[in-house]
Design an enzyme around this catalytic site. Sequence first.
Site, mmCIF file in Angstrom:
data_model
loop_
_atom_site.group_PDB
_atom_site.id
_atom_site.type_symbol
_atom_site.label_atom_id
_atom_site.label_comp_id
_atom_site.label_asym_id
_atom_site.label_seq_id
_atom_site.Cartn_x
_atom_site.Cartn_y
_atom_site.Cartn_z
ATOM 1 N N GLU A 61 39.788 -6.648 -3.895
ATOM 2 C CA GLU A 61 40.988 -6.897 -3.071
ATOM 3 C C GLU A 61 41.223 -5.849 -2.484
ATOM 4 O OE1 GLU A 61 43.999 -5.323 -5.958
ATOM 5 O OE2 GLU A 61 42.927 -6.261 -7.211
ATOM 6 N N ARG B 122 54.641 -8.595 -16.365
ATOM 7 C CA ARG B 122 53.197 -7.702 -15.778
ATOM 8 C C ARG B 122 53.084 -5.366 -16.437
ATOM 9 N NH1 ARG B 122 51.405 -7.390 -9.872
ATOM 10 N NH2 ARG B 122 53.634 -5.973 -9.905
ATOM 11 N N LYS C 220 48.573 -2.575 -13.564
ATOM 12 C CA LYS C 220 48.780 -1.353 -12.394
ATOM 13 C C LYS C 220 48.708 0.208 -13.291
ATOM 14 C CE LYS C 220 51.904 -2.109 -8.647
ATOM 15 N NZ LYS C 220 50.916 -2.622 -7.508
#
Length: 499
Positions: free
Chosen positions: A374, A236, A338
């Site tokens: 989210e 990721r 992220k």
Amino acid sequence: MVTRCLQHGEWRIVEHRSYRTAQSNAVRRVFSYGGRVFGGKIVYPPSVTHYITDTQRERRKTPNNYSDFPRKRTMERATLSPSLNQSYLLSPSRASTTRLHSFSFTRNLSPSTSSIKLQPSSSSVSSSFINGGVSLTRCNAVLSNSSSSTDASEVADIDWDNIGFGLKPTDYMYVMKCNLGGEFSNGELQRFGNIEVSPSAGVLNYGQGLFEGMKAYRKQDGKNILLFRPEENATRMRCGAERMCMPAPTIDQFVEAVKATVLANKRWVPPPGKGSLYIRPLLMGTGAVLGLAPAPEYTFLVYVSPVGNYFKEGVSPINLIVESEFHRATPGGTGGVKTIGNYAAVLKAQSVAKAKGYSDVLYLDCIYKRYLEEVSSCNIFIVKTFAKHLKDNVVSTPEIRGTILPGITRKSIVDVARSQGLKVEERNVTVDELLEADEVFCTGTAVVVSPVGSITYKGKRVSYGEGSFGSVSEKLYTVLTSLQMGLTEDNMKWTVNLS
């Protein structure tokens, strides 16, 4: 000019200084506090370090207090603990720092037995390597092949029952650097502490930074430590780095750096059932840049901290409010990686929600304002019950479409649910479906699985369950955490064992 402000305080000028005067002033302060400079690193006795930490904590409670550390009180504290002053550790310099290959398990050291031990020594300062470690003043950090069982000296002496979720400085951090267009070379372990970056660093001026979050657990035997799917975090980060025009460590470099950092700080891994060691890998553009462009140099850093539950409610249900005005991400943006800026953007809505008594905020899509995305730092799931049997229930979660972070825990829960025979749907989930659900829960590295007790949307509050886990979320939580902690056999092959 340097100014400083505490939260809810006022900005005040601390000092006017040039680079040269700042450097000379820093040297004078070091010696006034009993510190020394070795190999370009500033070193304080533990008594002073602890005092500084305590004083900083007191300052946070008292806004606008920027007085220097009182030397007299510092000396009094040093007098009260002379044993500490006789054996304090140096902050290793770049020339005398334990490097990654010391933890690569290729020097007749197996991953199941390698560890760091602190051994007393009367030697003077030295930068030579000793038995794969480094020589320190009055103390040597060396690699040990000991496989003895965990005892009290191998676990930090803190109140493990009340650690909460906050930073607790540990012993070591891992640092690795790379130039733009280059490759990351072998990194090194350094004593945990502040880092030095240019005021024009890319991460400070243009937000060119990524981070990851993962955990290590101590198994019931007290010796073995488990990592959970570290290669997924590495993958990721590499995807995020490509989006942010940054070089990234390879998957192997990432995983080996995490292993080395955890082993170097293994005394901070909580006892079984008392929490976990939170691992924070960072990738930052630390090179100086003035115009808008990728930074010329990058730093990959890993630090750790022991933690307890993320929400103050623990595993009790949390209360969320649906936010329809502020948005976390937009199509084509960076919501699916992220990057550090994604989290600063949610602080405003989160602060308002917490002031009203809510645990966190649930965000909707920014176009139709009706589809779930989210929570501030975790993914959302809903459960619809069609029968009393577990396998007849349907678990739904918003699909990954570029505005939602592909959580590692989310991915794991989807796989665990399917392995338990549950039907799982990854699709657009409307806020109306949320309000009609039988169970709602969140997933994330920090929260693992957290049941939702209520949702408030446009003034309407809907409650779920009876103040505890629902049957589906409890089952998924039990299966996943048992696997993460090594309580059940890992048929998924997700855990990495360290000893």
